[in-house]
Design a protein around this motif. Structure first.
Motif, mmCIF file in Angstrom:
data_model
loop_
_atom_site.group_PDB
_atom_site.id
_atom_site.type_symbol
_atom_site.label_atom_id
_atom_site.label_comp_id
_atom_site.label_asym_id
_atom_site.label_seq_id
_atom_site.Cartn_x
_atom_site.Cartn_y
_atom_site.Cartn_z
ATOM 1 N N SER A 51 -1.641 -6.379 -18.044
ATOM 2 C CA SER A 51 -1.878 -5.833 -16.712
ATOM 3 C C SER A 51 -0.539 -5.402 -16.123
ATOM 4 N N VAL A 52 -0.530 -4.220 -15.514
ATOM 5 C CA VAL A 52 0.688 -3.676 -14.916
ATOM 6 C C VAL A 52 0.368 -3.303 -13.474
ATOM 7 N N SER A 53 1.225 -3.715 -12.548
ATOM 8 C CA SER A 53 0.942 -3.477 -11.142
ATOM 9 C C SER A 53 2.124 -2.826 -10.442
ATOM 10 N N GLU A 54 1.821 -1.806 -9.680
ATOM 11 C CA GLU A 54 2.810 -1.192 -8.784
ATOM 12 C C GLU A 54 2.140 -0.989 -7.432
ATOM 13 N N PRO A 55 2.607 -1.711 -6.395
ATOM 14 C CA PRO A 55 1.959 -1.575 -5.080
ATOM 15 C C PRO A 55 1.992 -0.135 -4.586
ATOM 16 N N CYS A 56 0.925 0.265 -3.940
ATOM 17 C CA CYS A 56 0.873 1.600 -3.353
ATOM 18 C C CYS A 56 1.707 1.618 -2.072
ATOM 19 N N PRO A 57 2.383 2.714 -1.771
ATOM 20 C CA PRO A 57 3.179 2.794 -0.549
ATOM 21 C C PRO A 57 2.320 2.515 0.680
ATOM 22 N N GLY A 58 2.816 1.602 1.550
ATOM 23 C CA GLY A 58 2.096 1.282 2.773
ATOM 24 C C GLY A 58 0.870 0.427 2.559
ATOM 25 N N LYS A 59 0.720 -0.149 1.365
ATOM 26 C CA LYS A 59 -0.454 -0.980 1.067
ATOM 27 C C LYS A 59 -0.020 -2.228 0.310
ATOM 28 N N CYS A 60 -0.906 -3.222 0.301
ATOM 29 C CA CYS A 60 -0.672 -4.441 -0.468
ATOM 30 C C CYS A 60 -1.604 -4.458 -1.677
ATOM 31 N N GLU A 61 -1.085 -4.881 -2.794
ATOM 32 C CA GLU A 61 -1.870 -5.056 -4.019
ATOM 33 C C GLU A 61 -1.935 -6.556 -4.285
ATOM 34 N N ILE A 62 -3.065 -7.189 -3.935
ATOM 35 C CA ILE A 62 -3.188 -8.638 -4.003
ATOM 36 C C ILE A 62 -4.401 -9.002 -4.847
ATOM 37 N N ASN A 63 -4.166 -9.772 -5.895
ATOM 38 C CA ASN A 63 -5.252 -10.226 -6.773
ATOM 39 C C ASN A 63 -6.101 -9.069 -7.285
ATOM 40 N N GLY A 64 -5.447 -7.953 -7.615
ATOM 41 C CA GLY A 64 -6.140 -6.827 -8.214
ATOM 42 C C GLY A 64 -6.848 -5.920 -7.221
#
Length: 234
Positions: A147-160
């Motif tokens: 799994s690879v994660s990069e948060p979106c600008p102005g948003k949170c990426e939490i638990n998928g």
């Protein structure tokens, strides 16, 4: 001597009838379509297998995903064919660099932000001296998934899942998505703030004072001091 006109006409007509019955004569000047080089399995693949596949790392930055690793194959294979997938969709494929052992690398731009699933699969290959090759798709292969994660600008990426800045944690009204604090975890709603009836409000006089629990009325020295359980706060 006079020729029989009927017989002469037959001599001219018969060759034409034979050609019509047998079909057109192939044009030898047209090149034959070459047979595709060994993309199909062959007897050369017998006992070939991928014996090792590693992933040294994969990450996404500014929309570009990149990764690298190594592979090893067993005789008679002398190369590896690798395919790369993002969220189950093939992104690219081809022969890896090396012979019976070698390396592979992957890079792709314009990858959507958020959590993505990266997969690499390797099959053994047999490359002949004339350059033709066989991809041994029916032989033992290996697959690695990350799994690879990069948060979106102005948003949170939490638990998928992706949340807009300021979104309240559905499981705890004391926490929100605050990109200034973190884009990968819930943040407390600022120093000296607490939850009441599903929304956040300043504590007494707007100061960072604990409103409940064993430290009620005391100044907060850490987030855990003031943010106990929402039911304990004002």
């Amino acid at each position: 001597m006079l020729r029989n006109p009927i017989r002469s006409s037959l001599y001219v007509l018969l060759p034409g009838l034979m050609l019509a019955a047998c079909g057109p004569v192939p044009d030898s000047s047209e090149p034959m379509e070459p047979e595709a080089l060994g993309v199909a399995e062959s007897a050369m693949c017998s006992n070939a297998a991928v014996t090792n596949l590693t992933l040294s790392g994969v990450s996404t930055y500014a929309g570009e995903m990149a990764g690298a690793g190594t592979y090893a194959v067993s005789y008679p294979a002398n190369a590896a064919f690798v395919a790369f997938y993002i969220d189950g969709v093939e992104a690219s494929s081809g022969r890896a660099s090396g012979d019976a052992t070698g390396t592979w690398s992957f890079s792709k731009s314009s990858v959507a932000c958020g959590t993505r699933t990266f997969t690499v699969t390797a099959w053994p290959m047999v490359v002949a001296s004339d350059g033709s090759w066989s991809k041994c798709t029916g032989n033992p292969s290996m697959t690695i998934t990350r799994s690879v994660s990069e948060p979106c600008p102005g948003k949170c990426e939490i638990n998928g899942r992706t949340y807009s800045n300021g979104y309240v944690n559905p499981s705890s009204g004391c926490q929100i998505c605050d990109v200034s604090q973190s884009q990968t975890s819930w943040s407390f709603y600022g120093a000296g703030y607490a939850n009441k009836t599903g929304y956040c409000k300043p504590l007494v006089n707007g100061g960072a004072v604990c409103a409940g629990g064993s430290k009620a009325g005391q100044s907060c020295t850490a987030s855990t001091d003031c943010y106990l359980r929402c039911s304990e706060l004002l």
